[in-house]
Design an enzyme around this catalytic site. Sequence first.
Site, short mmCIF file in Angstrom:
data_model
loop_
_atom_site.label_atom_id
_atom_site.label_comp_id
_atom_site.label_asym_id
_atom_site.label_seq_id
_atom_site.Cartn_x
_atom_site.Cartn_y
_atom_site.Cartn_z
N TYR A 33 46.79 77.88 21.81
CA TYR A 33 46.02 78.83 21.11
C TYR A 33 46.70 79.32 19.97
O TYR A 33 48.01 79.14 19.77
CB TYR A 33 45.87 80.12 22.09
CG TYR A 33 47.18 80.79 22.55
CD1 TYR A 33 48.05 80.25 23.24
CD2 TYR A 33 47.28 82.23 22.04
CE1 TYR A 33 49.33 81.22 23.89
CE2 TYR A 33 48.28 82.85 22.52
CZ TYR A 33 49.31 82.24 23.43
OH TYR A 33 50.52 83.13 23.33
N LYS A 151 52.39 76.30 21.78
CA LYS A 151 51.68 77.74 22.15
C LYS A 151 50.60 77.37 23.09
O LYS A 151 49.54 77.52 22.70
CB LYS A 151 51.52 78.33 20.86
CG LYS A 151 50.98 79.90 20.97
CD LYS A 151 51.24 80.56 19.65
CE LYS A 151 50.64 81.95 19.75
NZ LYS A 151 51.30 82.99 20.41
N GLU A 183 63.91 84.78 23.88
CA GLU A 183 63.04 85.50 23.14
C GLU A 183 62.21 86.31 24.16
O GLU A 183 62.64 86.34 25.26
CB GLU A 183 61.72 84.80 22.66
CG GLU A 183 61.24 83.68 23.65
CD GLU A 183 60.12 82.85 23.13
OE1 GLU A 183 59.75 83.12 22.02
OE2 GLU A 183 59.81 81.74 23.65
N LEU A 207 59.37 80.02 21.17
CA LEU A 207 58.22 79.73 20.00
C LEU A 207 58.72 80.25 18.88
O LEU A 207 59.38 81.30 18.76
CB LEU A 207 57.02 80.47 20.35
CG LEU A 207 55.77 80.35 19.68
CD1 LEU A 207 55.09 78.99 19.94
CD2 LEU A 207 54.82 81.48 19.74
#
Length: 285
Positions: A33, A151, A183, A207
């Site tokens: 996505y 993702k 993250e 990411l």
Amino acid sequence: MSSIVYLNGEYVPRSEARISVMDRGFLFGDGIYEIIGVYNGRLFRSEQHLERLQRSLMAIKIEHQFRIEEYEQIIQELLEQNNITTENKYIYIQVTRGISTTRSHNFPKPSVKPSIFMMLDDLVRPSFAQLQKGFKAITREDSRWKDCFIKTISLLPNVLLSEEAIENDATETILIHNGYAIEGSNSNLFNVKNGVIITPPKSEHMLGGITRELIIELAQQNNLPIKENNITLNDLYSSDEIWVTSASRDIMPIVNLDDQIIANGQVGPMWQQMQTIFQGYKDAL
Ligand code: PDD
């Protein structure tokens, strides 16, 4: 709520959009996505987001369906059909491996058409007062897989880790991998120490955020010291400032981590500066 969505070639009201239970996104979380911000009715960094979408598709071996311009055409049509002219929204794009006739872990043979879904949703932003007060975060061991640069819609670890933040009256969970802060559950991480902005270097464990990339660019253009470096948990606790960033959060200052006050517990001057630069960049689009 924006009600017209795109699903496999059709523009339909969201309440009427239907997908087969045999879609591999539903059965296996087999898809990817993207989330693209729309500010004042205009797409924000769509090319970078769509390039990342293409990279995610390639990484999970889904044949490219559309070129970037074709995605952009659909998005423009969605904005028009939903009468979006000046609002702040975000576009959600999901591509799955498609609908198969049986449930098998293996890719359908012959291959099937990927399912493509896009919708607009409201961008819920913290108020100015909330931003000025700062936010709380917690840390947890990173329980995700090793390919976090993709993702993927398989977000169960992220969902559970993110929910732990809510259970602890916090806004985000910062993930620790081999002793390093990597993250957030749905954001990238920055800290500030002695006047230098630091963010963990890109790796397969995180990411590569589009917002992160832009902050690095803007810091460099504005002569703010910035470097990519590993950040330990102790570095985090002794930070002068901590920020988490994403297309939906922009730059959120964290003033409390695991119930410890960061620096003096106030949002920091570097955040104020970067926030002003970032807002200026968006307003100039
Ligand atoms: N998440 N890291 C993770 C794990 C993310 O899920 C996100 C974004 C980011 C920031 O990436 P970007 O700056 O390109 O938005 C980093 C989106 C917003 C989400 O899943 O809702």
